[in-house]
Design an enzyme around this catalytic site. Structure first.
Site, mmCIF file in Angstrom:
data_model
loop_
_atom_site.group_PDB
_atom_site.id
_atom_site.type_symbol
_atom_site.label_atom_id
_atom_site.label_comp_id
_atom_site.label_asym_id
_atom_site.label_seq_id
_atom_site.Cartn_x
_atom_site.Cartn_y
_atom_site.Cartn_z
ATOM 1 N N ASP A 68 0.822 -1.215 0.000
ATOM 2 C CA ASP A 68 0.000 0.000 0.000
ATOM 3 C C ASP A 68 0.859 1.269 0.000
ATOM 4 O OD1 ASP A 68 -2.357 -1.412 0.041
ATOM 5 O OD2 ASP A 68 -2.733 -1.166 2.181
ATOM 6 N N ASP A 110 -5.623 -8.661 14.627
ATOM 7 C CA ASP A 110 -5.175 -10.004 14.960
ATOM 8 C C ASP A 110 -5.884 -10.540 16.209
ATOM 9 O OD1 ASP A 110 -3.955 -8.084 16.529
ATOM 10 O OD2 ASP A 110 -1.908 -8.736 16.133
#
Length: 485
Positions: free
Chosen positions: A91, A240
């Site tokens: 990105d 996560d």
């Protein structure tokens, strides 16, 4: 008697009780981890006759200091090339793009299946990139490495066999190693704290069947587990931890292997460390806000619910430490002027023994990480670690409060320097000397005043606490100013 002194004493006592509970939780995990080590880790399963397909995802954003290193390390993984696919989820909007493209082209020419994946925007940040990379992909397992990781060549061949005997194992997480642990005091202190998490907490929770968390990198997911749990969500800064809880609430089992190490780079400057700490502490609060109610409504056994609550509320200890610290200075004057509280303060001193389990917890991790080091080195280093952790209390308490309030903030990744010096460290600054650093400096003076007041009144009960706080906040302020140059 005035109401204010009573209120100060009551609030301080409640803070001590919270610290005692937190410390008792760490003691329990230490005992569980030691039992696990005594029993011995389960042996590694045999290698399969045919290796399953694996997707390796490398989420990147402006990482020109380390991008080539992580791509080359993953390209060197010793795994059948027809069963391996590497995605560079890039990105970036700087020179990282060209560097990544060149390394991808190099490894494509060598016959590897490696893709340079670009998005039109950074929607969802890391979680969004991981989700985007899975679209249209059918590989059975997904390994994830952040830009600062350098996995060993045999990583996949050591990890993948653990999935095969049990179809309900959704994640195999490995221990983080530290490439630059001995770079300076800041990196040694971080390694000290992280070793406790990876050598004690994760081991103890796994042994007892409690929920553990995928640590965002250095681990492998079963693709079916990701899909069944609803995929990557973008509503917390710890995607996560969020996916870990959703998966385990769905009945998936997580496995942790401390004997498999994934080396990584530690932040070597204060603003990088603070950006990492902000994500971790705020994200944990966001995840607790999202999942605590669901956990208690689930059919999980009571011990699992209690440990999950302790786990999800871990970062909230910084709020208590900050409150306790602020109360401690006026408490010096209360101790000096209101002698009727003498019995109460004597009782409170008993609760200070709550720090003893923390000493035991970190000492056990220190011994496991450095079995050859002499015992006399531990006490001073532990006190310095405790002091600097207290110095981060203002920064981290603010992050936790924002998380509990549900205030959205952008995902600020932790910049890495690679093998570069100061110039590379300055390339990706996440902040400078702002209002928070000024407040940290003022707090160092505030606690120094409390220290002096205790000496003046010949009352040394809070002297150790004020000493640690003064050093801690002064150190955080110093490193923040030093690294701004």
């Amino acid at each position: 008697m005035a109401v204010l002194p009573i209120l100060l004493v009551v609030l301080y006592g409640l803070c001590l009780l919270f610290i005692l509970g937190f410390s008792a939780g760490q003691w329990q995990l230490t005992r569980l981890a030691l039992r696990a080590y005594k029993q011995g880790l389960p042996p590694a399963p045999p290698a399969p006759a045919a290796w399953p397909t694996v997707l390796v995802q490398l989420p990147l954003y402006n990482e020109q200091n380390v991008v080539e290193r992580v791509i080359d390390a993953c390209a060197a993984l010793n795994y059948p090339t027809d069963r391996l696919h590497i995605q560079v989820l890039d990105d970036s909007n700087d020179a990282t793009v060209a560097l990544a493209a060149a390394r991808v082209a190099h490894h494509v020419a060598r016959g590897l299946r490696i893709s340079h994946v670009r998005r039109s925007d950074r929607q969802g940040f890391k979680a969004g990139a991981l989700r985007y990379g899975l679209e249209g992909n059918t590989d059975e397992y997904v390994a994830i490495f952040d830009a600062d990781f350098v996995p060993e060549a045999d990583f996949l061949k050591r990890v993948i066999p653990y999935f095969l005997p049990d179809a309900k194992i959704g994640v195999v997480q490995t221990r983080w190693g530290h490439l630059n642990e001995n770079e300076d005091l800041l990196t040694r202190l971080q390694a000290f704290g992280l070793n406790a998490h990876f050598l004690i907490e994760q081991v103890g929770r796994t042994f007892a069947g409690f929920f553990i968390n995928f640590n965002g990198t250095g681990g492998v997911w079963r693709r079916a587990c990701i899909d069944d749990a609803g995929g990557w969500h973008t509503d917390t800064l710890t995607e996560d931890l969020d996916l870990s809880y959703r998966a385990q609430l769905r009945g998936w089992r997580f496995l942790y292997r401390p004997d498999i190490v994934a080396p990584a780079e530690l932040p070597a400057v204060m603003d990088a460390l603070k950006s990492q700490q902000f994500r971790w502490t705020k994200g944990a609060a966001e995840t607790a806000r999202k999942h605590l109610g669901q956990m208690w409504r689930s059919a999980q056994p009571l011990p699992v619910k209690l440990q999950a609550t302790f786990h999800l509320l871990n970062s909230s200890v910084y709020i208590v430490i900050m409150l306790m610290a602020l109360l401690s200075v006026p408490l010096v004057f209360v101790r000096a002027q209101y002698h009727e509280f003498k019995a109460v303060f004597q009782l409170a001193s008993v609760f200070l023994l709550g720090f003893a389990p923390l000493i035991y917890y970190y000492y056990t991790a220190w011994r496991l990480a450095h079995p050859g080091k002499p015992l006399w080195r531990y006490p001073g280093f532990f006190l310095l670690f405790l002091s600097v952790s207290m110095g981060l209390a203002l920064h981290n308490a603010r992050a936790v409060i924002l998380g509990w309030l549900g205030q959205r903030t952008p995902f600020v990744r932790t910049p890495k320097a690679g093998t570069g010096g100061p110039a590379k460290r300055r390339r990706y600054r996440t902040g400078g000397v702002g209002e928070l650093v000024v407040l940290e400096g003022l707090l160092a003076l505030y606690f120094a005043f409390g220290l002096a007041a205790g000496i003046y009144f010949d009352d040394f009960g809070l002297l150790p606490f004020h000493t640690l706080l003064t050093i801690g906040f002064a150190a955080i302020c110093y490193y923040s100013v030093r690294d701004d140059k």
